[in-house]
Design a protein around this motif. Structure first.
Motif, PDB file in Angstrom:
ATOM      1  N   SER A   1      38.057  20.427  27.072  1.00  0.00           N
ATOM      2  CA  SER A   1      38.027  20.258  28.527  1.00  0.00           C
ATOM      3  C   SER A   1      36.694  20.761  29.050  1.00  0.00           C
ATOM      4  O   SER A   1      35.904  21.357  28.308  1.00  0.00           O
ATOM      5  CB  SER A   1      39.176  21.032  29.192  1.00  0.00           C
ATOM      6  OG  SER A   1      39.016  22.434  28.985  1.00  0.00           O
TER       7      SER A   1
ATOM      8  N   HIS B   1      26.872   8.827  26.794  1.00  0.00           N
ATOM      9  CA  HIS B   1      28.324   8.944  26.939  1.00  0.00           C
ATOM     10  C   HIS B   1      29.040   8.492  25.666  1.00  0.00           C
ATOM     11  O   HIS B   1      29.946   9.174  25.169  1.00  0.00           O
ATOM     12  CB  HIS B   1      28.777   8.107  28.142  1.00  0.00           C
ATOM     13  CG  HIS B   1      30.256   8.068  28.360  1.00  0.00           C
ATOM     14  ND1 HIS B   1      30.911   8.975  29.162  1.00  0.00           N
ATOM     15  CD2 HIS B   1      31.205   7.222  27.888  1.00  0.00           C
ATOM     16  CE1 HIS B   1      32.209   8.696  29.161  1.00  0.00           C
ATOM     17  NE2 HIS B   1      32.405   7.638  28.397  1.00  0.00           N
ATOM     18  N   ARG B   2      28.633   7.352  25.119  1.00  0.00           N
ATOM     19  CA  ARG B   2      29.257   6.831  23.897  1.00  0.00           C
ATOM     20  C   ARG B   2      28.992   7.758  22.709  1.00  0.00           C
ATOM     21  O   ARG B   2      29.873   7.985  21.868  1.00  0.00           O
ATOM     22  CB  ARG B   2      28.732   5.423  23.589  1.00  0.00           C
ATOM     23  CG  ARG B   2      29.358   4.343  24.439  1.00  0.00           C
ATOM     24  CD  ARG B   2      28.699   2.997  24.169  1.00  0.00           C
ATOM     25  NE  ARG B   2      28.859   2.534  22.800  1.00  0.00           N
ATOM     26  CZ  ARG B   2      29.861   1.761  22.384  1.00  0.00           C
ATOM     27  NH1 ARG B   2      30.803   1.398  23.232  1.00  0.00           N
ATOM     28  NH2 ARG B   2      29.921   1.352  21.126  1.00  0.00           N
TER      29      ARG B   2
ATOM     30  N   ALA C   1      31.211  10.743  23.054  1.00  0.00           N
ATOM     31  CA  ALA C   1      32.607  10.402  22.784  1.00  0.00           C
ATOM     32  C   ALA C   1      32.869  10.343  21.282  1.00  0.00           C
ATOM     33  O   ALA C   1      33.918  10.784  20.805  1.00  0.00           O
ATOM     34  CB  ALA C   1      32.956   9.070  23.446  1.00  0.00           C
TER      35      ALA C   1
ATOM     36  N   PRO D   1      37.174  14.832  29.465  1.00  0.00           N
ATOM     37  CA  PRO D   1      36.137  13.904  29.013  1.00  0.00           C
ATOM     38  C   PRO D   1      36.580  12.453  28.949  1.00  0.00           C
ATOM     39  O   PRO D   1      35.763  11.570  28.714  1.00  0.00           O
ATOM     40  CB  PRO D   1      35.811  14.425  27.605  1.00  0.00           C
ATOM     41  CG  PRO D   1      37.084  15.063  27.156  1.00  0.00           C
ATOM     42  CD  PRO D   1      37.729  15.641  28.378  1.00  0.00           C
ATOM     43  N   ASP D   2      37.864  12.177  29.119  1.00  0.00           N
ATOM     44  CA  ASP D   2      38.370  10.812  28.960  1.00  0.00           C
ATOM     45  C   ASP D   2      38.256  10.014  30.264  1.00  0.00           C
ATOM     46  O   ASP D   2      38.509  10.542  31.345  1.00  0.00           O
ATOM     47  CB  ASP D   2      39.838  10.842  28.520  1.00  0.00           C
ATOM     48  CG  ASP D   2      40.011  11.536  27.173  1.00  0.00           C
ATOM     49  OD1 ASP D   2      39.179  11.294  26.285  1.00  0.00           O
ATOM     50  OD2 ASP D   2      40.953  12.330  27.028  1.00  0.00           O
ATOM     51  N   TRP D   3      37.902   8.762  30.109  1.00  0.00           N
ATOM     52  CA  TRP D   3      37.819   7.854  31.272  1.00  0.00           C
ATOM     53  C   TRP D   3      38.083   6.446  30.771  1.00  0.00           C
ATOM     54  O   TRP D   3      37.477   6.001  29.795  1.00  0.00           O
ATOM     55  CB  TRP D   3      36.444   7.937  31.929  1.00  0.00           C
ATOM     56  CG  TRP D   3      36.392   7.263  33.267  1.00  0.00           C
ATOM     57  CD1 TRP D   3      36.253   5.926  33.511  1.00  0.00           C
ATOM     58  CD2 TRP D   3      36.489   7.892  34.546  1.00  0.00           C
ATOM     59  NE1 TRP D   3      36.250   5.675  34.857  1.00  0.00           N
ATOM     60  CE2 TRP D   3      36.394   6.866  35.522  1.00  0.00           C
ATOM     61  CE3 TRP D   3      36.639   9.200  34.975  1.00  0.00           C
ATOM     62  CZ2 TRP D   3      36.434   7.133  36.888  1.00  0.00           C
ATOM     63  CZ3 TRP D   3      36.689   9.468  36.324  1.00  0.00           C
ATOM     64  CH2 TRP D   3      36.586   8.440  37.268  1.00  0.00           C
ATOM     65  N   ASP D   4      38.979   5.742  31.442  1.00  0.00           N
ATOM     66  CA  ASP D   4      39.314   4.374  31.056  1.00  0.00           C
ATOM     67  C   ASP D   4      38.324   3.410  31.707  1.00  0.00           C
ATOM     68  O   ASP D   4      38.398   3.141  32.907  1.00  0.00           O
ATOM     69  CB  ASP D   4      40.744   4.045  31.481  1.00  0.00           C
ATOM     70  CG  ASP D   4      41.190   2.657  31.016  1.00  0.00           C
ATOM     71  OD1 ASP D   4      40.419   2.010  30.274  1.00  0.00           O
ATOM     72  OD2 ASP D   4      42.297   2.228  31.390  1.00  0.00           O
TER      73      ASP D   4
ATOM     74  N   ARG E   1      34.102  14.049  21.285  1.00  0.00           N
ATOM     75  CA  ARG E   1      35.071  13.677  22.317  1.00  0.00           C
ATOM     76  C   ARG E   1      34.585  14.114  23.708  1.00  0.00           C
ATOM     77  O   ARG E   1      35.358  14.459  24.586  1.00  0.00           O
ATOM     78  CB  ARG E   1      36.451  14.286  22.019  1.00  0.00           C
ATOM     79  CG  ARG E   1      37.570  13.688  22.863  1.00  0.00           C
ATOM     80  CD  ARG E   1      38.923  14.346  22.613  1.00  0.00           C
ATOM     81  NE  ARG E   1      39.806  14.131  23.747  1.00  0.00           N
ATOM     82  CZ  ARG E   1      39.987  15.020  24.708  1.00  0.00           C
ATOM     83  NH1 ARG E   1      39.374  16.178  24.678  1.00  0.00           N
ATOM     84  NH2 ARG E   1      40.789  14.759  25.722  1.00  0.00           N
TER      85      ARG E   1
ATOM     86  N   ARG F   1      35.913  19.625  18.657  1.00  0.00           N
ATOM     87  CA  ARG F   1      35.700  18.622  19.696  1.00  0.00           C
ATOM     88  C   ARG F   1      35.973  19.226  21.062  1.00  0.00           C
ATOM     89  O   ARG F   1      36.666  20.236  21.186  1.00  0.00           O
ATOM     90  CB  ARG F   1      36.600  17.406  19.440  1.00  0.00           C
ATOM     91  CG  ARG F   1      36.154  16.635  18.195  1.00  0.00           C
ATOM     92  CD  ARG F   1      37.166  15.615  17.761  1.00  0.00           C
ATOM     93  NE  ARG F   1      37.222  14.457  18.634  1.00  0.00           N
ATOM     94  CZ  ARG F   1      36.361  13.453  18.603  1.00  0.00           C
ATOM     95  NH1 ARG F   1      35.347  13.481  17.771  1.00  0.00           N
ATOM     96  NH2 ARG F   1      36.500  12.414  19.395  1.00  0.00           N
TER      97      ARG F   1
ATOM     98  N   GLY G   1      31.934  13.317  27.115  1.00  0.00           N
ATOM     99  CA  GLY G   1      31.707  12.188  28.001  1.00  0.00           C
ATOM    100  C   GLY G   1      30.898  12.647  29.185  1.00  0.00           C
ATOM    101  O   GLY G   1      30.842  13.844  29.467  1.00  0.00           O
TER     102      GLY G   1
END
Length: 457
Positions: A229, A20-21, A24, A119-122, A28, A226, A30
């Motif tokens: 979606s 995942h890292r 990212a 791909p974004d997650w907090d 970009r 990158r 995940g």
């Protein structure tokens, strides 16, 4: 709640988190997974939030934030000091859309699901699950569960949904659950000495043939852009089609374990060959993943010996010469021999020992590990198949559940990931791909070819 404030990621979780890292940083991307639940009935959203609060309270790791200590080797889930704010977390995690009056509810549903699948997650604060609820025409409901893959695997997600359904049955007492609450003590290699683990680790380095870039070519090049979606589509076979698939699997595949998984892997390879031929791409080999559950030691019922969260998977790689793909029987024999060879050398334990060794590297260096250690590997496609848990979700808030299916993204390249799953007498295919690297029309053709081959006589 559990007295432990920190739960370290297990070795498989660390590998998925490292991936995942790496994604990212690289594109970009995940590793965010999803699972859909189709319900024949309209469910009160307030009741769903209440059920979500109850399950999060029982399993507070879903409320946790991800931590990386300068000194601790493994990343960990930092549990909240109290679950008193679980209702606030449930409200943040839950989204409700009523599409019953929408003139094109299907298009609107797909639009919303795609828009919310990025791909974004907090990870810096909980909750680590999201639950979308859509009320649809014909008194139907769709639920969409999303989570970072390193929180749990598909089996764990099914257990999460099952626990969610138990709330409506009046059996939501955590003490009556079949699953331990946030138990970090599961040890896959519990009966293996340190020396034996080292031997298995070395075996894990050589147990499988590794795909080489010189022999595997991609339909897309390494990403210059990158990830914008993810997109996905869904196919489902039931009734006579389902029976036809079962019959053909038994007719064409050698007998033995993972028969349906082997058949579906063969179908994916044949569909890949069709895509490559029609697009004019040349390759000597095809390589796909074949995830499977690792057996937990000592032997027992994994459904009650493993926690809901965590990934307990190993992933042998199937590498097939392109010349064998046209003959389904020969292809099936090749796949069986590769999997049998993996199991005969206890490849699952060897790979887990290798994951344990990799988990000794500090999380800050995970991207470098993936960049250099796995730089020589190349895959033509993702692939996975999973069945039902022992106590699948059949009713939700008093309404019948008709289907459960899900999937997740893969590295680009290859950029697409077909995931098969069984629910009752349904066989599902979820194909996920990255935009803009994979054209939507090409992904749809790939799924259509899979559909053609899976039902061919």
């Amino acid at each position: 709640m559990t007295s432990r404030r920190r739960i370290c990621l297990n070795p498989c979780d660390c590998c998925i988190y490292g991936h995942h890292r790496w994604l990212a940083r690289r594109q970009r991307g995940g590793n965010i997974a999803f699972m859909m639940v189709d319900v024949e009935g309209i469910v009160d959203p307030a009741a769903v939030r209440q059920a979500l609060t109850a399950v999060m309270t029982a399993y507070p790791v879903t409320l946790a934030s991800l931590g990386i200590s300068p000194l601790r080797l493994r990343p960990f889930w930092k549990l909240p000091s109290s679950t008193s704010d679980a209702d606030v977390a449930a409200e943040r995690a839950h989204v409700y859309d009523d599409l019953r009056a929408d003139p094109d509810a299907t298009a609107r549903l797909n639009q919303l699901c795609t828009r919310r699948y990025g791909p974004d997650w907090d990870l810096s604060r909980g909750p680590q699950v999201r639950l979308e609820q859509y009320a649809l025409p014909g008194d139907r409901t769709r639920l969409c569960l999303r989570w970072p893959h390193f929180l749990m695997d598909a089996e764990g997600a099914q257990w999460f949904l099952s626990e969610l359904g138990r709330h409506f049955d009046g059996t939501n007492d955590p003490s009556q659950s079949l699953l331990p609450a946030d138990d970090p003590s599961v040890e896959v290699l519990a009966q293996m000495s340190p020396l034996a683990r080292v031997r298995f680790m070395m075996r894990g380095l050589s147990a499988q043939k590794s795909p080489a870039r010189s022999q595997v070519r991609h339909v897309v090049a390494a990403p210059a852009q990158r990830v914008e979606s993810y997109q996905f589509l869904h196919r489902c076979w039931r009734g006579q089609d389902f029976e036809r698939i079962r019959e053909r699997a038994h007719q064409t595949m050698p007998p033995g374990p993972a028969l349906y998984g082997r058949y579906l892997a063969a179908i994916v390879l044949q569909a890949l060959d069709r895509v490559y031929r029609e697009e004019g791409f040349d390759t000597q080999e095809f390589a796909i993943t074949f995830p499977m559950k690792v057996r937990i030691t000592p032997p027992g019922d994994e459904a009650i010996s493993r926690p809901m969260t965590g990934n307990f998977l190993v992933t042998p790689t199937l590498v097939v010469d392109r010349g064998k793909v046209g003959d389904l029987a020969a292809l099936g024999s090749d796949i069986q021999m590769q999997l049998q060879a993996f199991l005969e050398v206890r490849g699952d334990k060897a790979q887990w020992a290798l994951l344990e060794a990799a988990a000794l590297i500090h999380a800050w260096f995970y991207p470098a590990l993936f960049r250099f250690a796995f730089a020589g590997a190349a895959y033509s496609s993702g692939f996975s198949y999973y069945g039902e848990i022992d106590r699948p979700l059949r009713r939700f808030a008093g309404a019948e559940v008709t289907n459960i299916w899900g999937g997740g993204p893969s590295t680009t390249p290859p950029g697409w990931n077909p995931v098969f799953s069984r629910y009752g007498d349904n066989l599902n295919l979820s194909l996920t791909w990255t935009r803009p690297h994979i054209p939507d029309a090409l992904a749809e053709r790939y799924a259509n070819f899979i559909g053609e081959f899976v039902l061919a006589r």
